[in-house]
Design an enzyme around this catalytic site. Structure first.
Site, short mmCIF file in Angstrom:
data_model
loop_
_atom_site.label_atom_id
_atom_site.label_comp_id
_atom_site.label_asym_id
_atom_site.label_seq_id
_atom_site.Cartn_x
_atom_site.Cartn_y
_atom_site.Cartn_z
N GLU A 244 0.82 -1.22 0.00
CA GLU A 244 0.00 0.00 0.00
C GLU A 244 0.85 1.27 0.00
O GLU A 244 0.52 2.24 -0.67
CB GLU A 244 -0.96 0.01 1.19
CG GLU A 244 -2.18 -0.88 1.02
CD GLU A 244 -1.94 -2.31 1.44
OE1 GLU A 244 -0.79 -2.64 1.84
OE2 GLU A 244 -2.88 -3.12 1.37
N HIS B 123 -11.55 -4.60 9.33
CA HIS B 123 -12.11 -4.42 7.99
C HIS B 123 -13.44 -3.67 8.03
O HIS B 123 -14.22 -3.75 7.08
CB HIS B 123 -12.38 -5.78 7.31
CG HIS B 123 -11.16 -6.43 6.73
ND1 HIS B 123 -10.15 -6.93 7.50
CD2 HIS B 123 -10.80 -6.68 5.44
CE1 HIS B 123 -9.22 -7.47 6.72
NE2 HIS B 123 -9.59 -7.32 5.47
#
Lengths: 338, 322, 364
Positions: A71, A140
């Site tokens: 990322e 999440h």
């Protein structure tokens, strides 16, 4: 021509149409095509939620770029590419993953223009999904837009439906500042009328979802539909709610909220984010500071609790604000006597 | 690659400018009139200039907190930099960036960067833009030995290699990450040993030798332009000053800096080589020395006399539109 | 069931309307009412409007209370002769069932569709059958939804077609020079494509000039001409309004601009603003409006005045203005068979829909 599109299809269409219009728009992210370097199909996933499905077929690997799970590298590359002539749209699969790339967003992209004396232009969009209700638990499921809203230099978009989503995402891509675009994962399958044509919705303009005179409810993203449900219930009880969806948290259309509160005298802010330093606290504080005299009851905040997002369905359902909790807060605001 | 006379004069002028700029900042900082803190590049000049002489304004570099040398090597305006160091309104970044954030995108200078390891992902992005748009341009990211240990750096090297990006990773190993020795903190000894792990060529050069740096960078940049992907260059350098001004440098060996200045000076080495080879005359170099001295002198005087930003400047330049 | 008992129900104004709120009763139970008499104010999210008595009779029951929200088709009140027995009225009210009215995406609701004319896509909405067709042409910045109070009523006894001019609503954004002739050519093309034949052309504001131009250029297409708050009758127009409308990108600015179109600016609802914004925010819409402003109203004056050429038309022509029009001077109606309606502004066909509908329906 307007037809029903799901939020998912609205994101896909906004990307597709803008990529056709502007050859400098590229996409990058993990599995956004799916299958790179694997023996089976390319475009196997179209992103983990299928949002970008089909785009590699039209635009090819040069513009739809599957990345390694890195990322920092690919978000940073999107930022760097934005300073160098592209308009990248990076997909950060879940906003919870900001922990592994936040520097590139808040220390780099957000600050270039200021640090460099107004000479930088960083037209990058980072799309990311957020929100509880998917039984995906603590890492999440968060609604972390308050953290990004805190950072000067970033614009933060939190659409509540497919129509706004397409117009705001198109605006985000054409915008010359860095934009973080938050997609609530439980909205992906919700459909609305969406024009076929391209259109933009300006940032910093709230949508008055429902007009009313008794209580102002400000809600974001998925909470907007909850607030509407609560308002319908309350209407039957004779309580006339105004529902305001700010649509962007940075810039924030405080004027529309203040105008409404000056009329209703009562404010309930609904925010799926954790309660401390979230948008509910921010909006309540600004209204208290700027419209104190108009308030006939203390502002109420309906938020998730100060806990990580739990896994067990029975706990997660308690965690997320509900139409019932919103209605209760509105009734209490209405009944308040100083 | 052959370097012509004009380029040699340019290389010397830039290296000399960096040296005098940094020596002068060292003095001025001690007077207490320069705000904040500064990280000086003196001693490492051949690295920045040896690399950047291969680049045009449309090629991009990302720098570090020790970024003055990279700025000058890439063509940033020197008086503008001095104004910036003093936090003046007319500084290169309007007084809003300071020493650690000097940038000039029109020169391909994407910024000094106060986040160690902040630059490599950005350089990958600039390279990705060059590749996507087919411009034939490249990006170079300068990273120290400290930044070589950052996850962003590892991610970026893998990313660049996987996508065959036209980027060059230049690691300026000056032996210290703040106080911590790179001989200890870099597990594989030399940083260049990491290149094979990322399937890219790696080369180590003496950072006091302008010609060695220039040649290695030239090859790496040509590879990048040809679409053959990234290269790692480890440049062994030494810094003449502390991590930042005010650093007591107790972690260094006694007499270390004096010895470096005497034995490892890229400017002296450059002068000796070009004059002995008859490429340039000593008088030409002396003239540059005088020019540079005057330039830095003017820059400091102008900066001290220049206006500060005002309240009106505080809120501008956050967004293009908001 | 006694056939002389007549229900007054919540009308459906526009595709998205599903319910209406009773804001105020305007007449008492026992009052004699009839067409032209406003009996109750009803408000939807789009607009508030008074409902007229559908038939002559006595308002015998005010069934809906003020403040109540009813579905479209819900029973507001009952009109009957004075002779009808109370028991029959009670039985009627008790037995009243709201007919399922198609919601906006319902299968039965008329939906706009598209036709290709000269390479451009034009959106239109057709309702009703027979009679002399009526074609409804909106004004600058409007769209076919401007006729939401008119088209259903007119369609009860004739084919009624509302369209989006080029550059507007769901139509293509190419407007060429942006002049009246270009827009009229597009409308004429649409009439041919839809095989409308001779129609009663009804235009509002810019749409009035377009309707007149169609009648002048294509006599075979025009059976009558109703010019509502029409452009084309004189050089004056509020040019500043046009610029303000074009520039208004946000709700607040647009709300202020739209307020100028009504005698009662309170009629501008959030939904109305949102619908206009949805059209204005389409790619190319602002450019199209700008081109039309330049092509049709250069320098804030009307470029095409067709007063002389109207005199040559042999078809029935009428002008209808709101007495409080702030965009185009009411004086422009002079010399034409005209109706100046009190208590209405530029959007007279929305503010005084029933009266305008009667005038349109009565022309031919």
């Amino acid at each position: 021509m307007a037809r029903k599109l799901t939020f998912r299809q609205a994101v896909n269409e906004a990307l597709r149409q803008e990529m056709r219009r502007d050859p400098t728009v590229i996409l990058l992210g993990e599995d956004i095509a799916g299958g790179k370097g694997s023996p089976g199909e390319q475009d196997a996933w179209g992103g983990d939620m299928g949002i970008t499905k089909g785009l590699i077929g039209e635009f090819g690997e040069r513009r739809v770029i599957d990345t390694p799970i890195s990322e920092s590298a690919f978000i940073g590359a999107a930022v760097g590419a934005a300073t160098s002539g592209l308009r990248p749209v990076a997909e950060l699969m879940f906003v919870d993953f900001m922990g592994v790339c936040f520097d590139q967003i808040f220390n780099q992209a957000a600050k270039f223009r200021y640090m460099f004396g107004g000479k930088a232009k960083t037209p990058v969009v980072i799309r990311t999904q957020m929100g509880a209700g998917y039984r995906a638990a603590a890492q999440h499921s968060q609604c972390l837009y308050p953290l990004f809203t805190h950072i000067p230099g970033l614009k933060c978009v939190v659409p509540s439906g497919a129509y706004d989503c397409k117009g705001l995402l198109t605006q985000a891509i054409r915008d010359d500042d860095p934009v973080i675009f938050f997609e609530h994962k439980l909205l992906y399958d919700v459909a609305e009328d969406v024009p076929e044509e391209q259109y933009t919705i300006p940032f910093g303009e709230a949508n008055v979802v429902r007009e009313g005179n008794d209580v102002t409810i400000v809600a974001l993203a998925r909470m907007v539909s909850f607030a509407k449900t609560a308002a319908e219930t309350l209407a039957k009880e004779g309580i006339d709610c105004e529902v305001i969806d700010p649509r962007t948290t940075s810039p924030l259309d405080l004027d529309t909220i203040l105008e409404s509160v000056r009329r209703t005298g009562r404010l309930v802010v609904v925010d799926e984010a954790h309660p401390r330093c979230n948008m509910a606290a921010d909006i309540a504080a600004q209204v208290a500071e700027q419209a104190f005299g108009a308030l006939r009851a203390p502002p109420r905040m309906v938020t998730a609790p100060h806990t990580p997002v739990p896994f067990s369905p029975s706990l997660e359902d308690l965690f997320v604000p509900s139409p019932e909790k919103i209605a209760t807060a509105v009734r209490e605001a209405r009944a308040y006597k100083a | 690659m052959q370097i012509n006379r004009t380029e040699l004069l340019e290389a010397y002028r830039k290296m000399r400018t960096i040296r005098v700029f940094e020596e002068r900042v060292h003095e001025e900082f001690a007077t207490g009139q320069m705000p904040g803190f500064v990280h000086l590049y003196a001693g490492e000049e051949a690295s920045a200039v040896g690399v950047c002489l291969n680049l045009s304004d449309d090629d991009k570099i990302c720098s570090t907190h020790r970024g003055h040398g990279h700025c000058i090597a890439k063509g940033c305006d020197v008086p503008g930099m001095m104004l910036e160091l003093y936090g003046r309104r007319d500084g290169l970044c309007g007084g809003k960036g300071g020493s650690m954030h000097i940038a000039d995108l029109s020169k391909g200078m994407m910024g000094a960067n106060a986040i160690v390891g902040g630059g490599p992902p950005l350089a990958c992005g600039a390279a990705l833009a060059a590749k996507t748009l087919g411009t034939g341009k490249v990006a170079v990211t300068f990273t120290g030995d400290g930044g070589s240990n950052q996850g962003t750096t590892f991610e970026s090297m893998n990313f660049a290699s996987v996508l065959k990006l036209p980027v060059v990773f230049v690691f300026e190993n000056n032996g210290y990450a703040e106080t911590t020795g790179s001989s200890w903190s870099v597990a594989c000894g030399d940083i260049v040993n990491r290149a094979p792990a990322f399937a890219m060529p790696g080369v180590m050069v003496d950072g006091h030798d302008f010609f060695a740096v220039h040649e290695a960078a030239s090859e790496a940049i040509a590879r990048a332009r040809a679409g053959e992907g990234p290269t790692l260059i480890e440049v062994k350098v030494d810094r003449y000053f502390g991590h930042h001004e005010g650093d007591s440098e107790k972690y260094r060996a006694p007499g270390e800096v004096a010895k470096l200045r005497a034995e490892k000076d890229c400017l002296k080495r450059f002068r000796k080589r070009v004059t002995e080879a008859g490429l340039l005359q000593a008088g030409e170099l002396d003239a540059i020395d005088r020019d540079v001295g005057a330039l830095i002198d003017r820059s400091v005087k102008a900066a001290l006399a220049a206006p500060m930003p005002t309240a009106a400047d505080l809120m501008t330049d956050v967004y293009i539109s908001y | 069931m006694n056939p002389s008992i007549r229900a007054v129900t919540v009308p459906k104004w526009g595709m998205a309307m599903s319910e209406g709120k009773v804001t105020r009763w305007l007449v008492a139970e026992g009052a004699a009412v009839g067409p032209g008499v406003e009996i109750v104010d009803v408000e939807s999210t789009k607009i508030a409007s008074a409902i007229e008595a559908p038939v002559v009779g006595v308002l015998r029951r005010r069934v809906a209370t003020e403040g109540a929200t009813l579905p479209v088709g819900g029973l507001l009140g009952v009109i009957a002769d004075a002779s009808v027995a109370d028991a029959d009225l009670d039985a009627f009210v008790a037995g009243f069932k709201v007919e399922a009215v198609a919601a906006d995406d319902g299968a039965g609701a008329p939906a706009p569709t598209y036709v290709e004319v000269g390479g451009n896509r034009l959106r239109y909405l057709a309702m009703g059958d027979g009679g002399i067709p009526v074609v409804l042409i909106h004004g600058f910045g409007g769209d076919l939804e401007n006729w939401l109070f008119n088209q259903p009523a007119l369609a009860a006894s004739r084919r009624a077609i509302a369209l989006d001019l080029p550059g507007h609503g769901g139509s293509s954004k190419a407007v060429g020079a942006g002049d009246v002739a270009t827009l009229a050519a597009a409308v004429a093309g649409l009439l041919v494509a839809l095989d409308v034949g001779k129609a009663h052309l009804v235009g509002h504001s810019l749409g009035g000039a377009v309707a007149a131009r169609v009648a002048i250029d294509h006599p075979e297409a025009a059976a009558a001409l109703s010019l509502i708050a029409s452009a084309g009758l004189g050089p004056e127009i509020d040019g500043a309004y046009l610029q303000e409308f074009i520039a208004a990108g946000r709700r607040r600015e647009l709300g202020a601009a739209l307020g100028k179109l009504f005698a009662d600016p309170a009629l501008v609802t959030g939904d109305m603003i949102n619908n206009v914004l949805k059209s204005k925010r389409l790619d190319g819409a602002t450019e199209a409006l700008t081109a039309i402003a330049v092509g049709s109203f250069p320098g804030g004056r009307q470029a095409w005045v067709m007063r002389d050429r109207l005199a040559g038309l042999t078809i029935p022509v009428q002008a209808i203005f709101g007495a409080e029009d702030r965009i185009i001077p009411t004086a422009h109606a002079a010399g034409l068979p005209s109706h100046i309606i009190a208590g209405a502004g530029h959007m007279v066909h929305m503010e005084k829909a029933a009266e305008v509908n009667r005038l349109i329906g009565g022309l031919v």
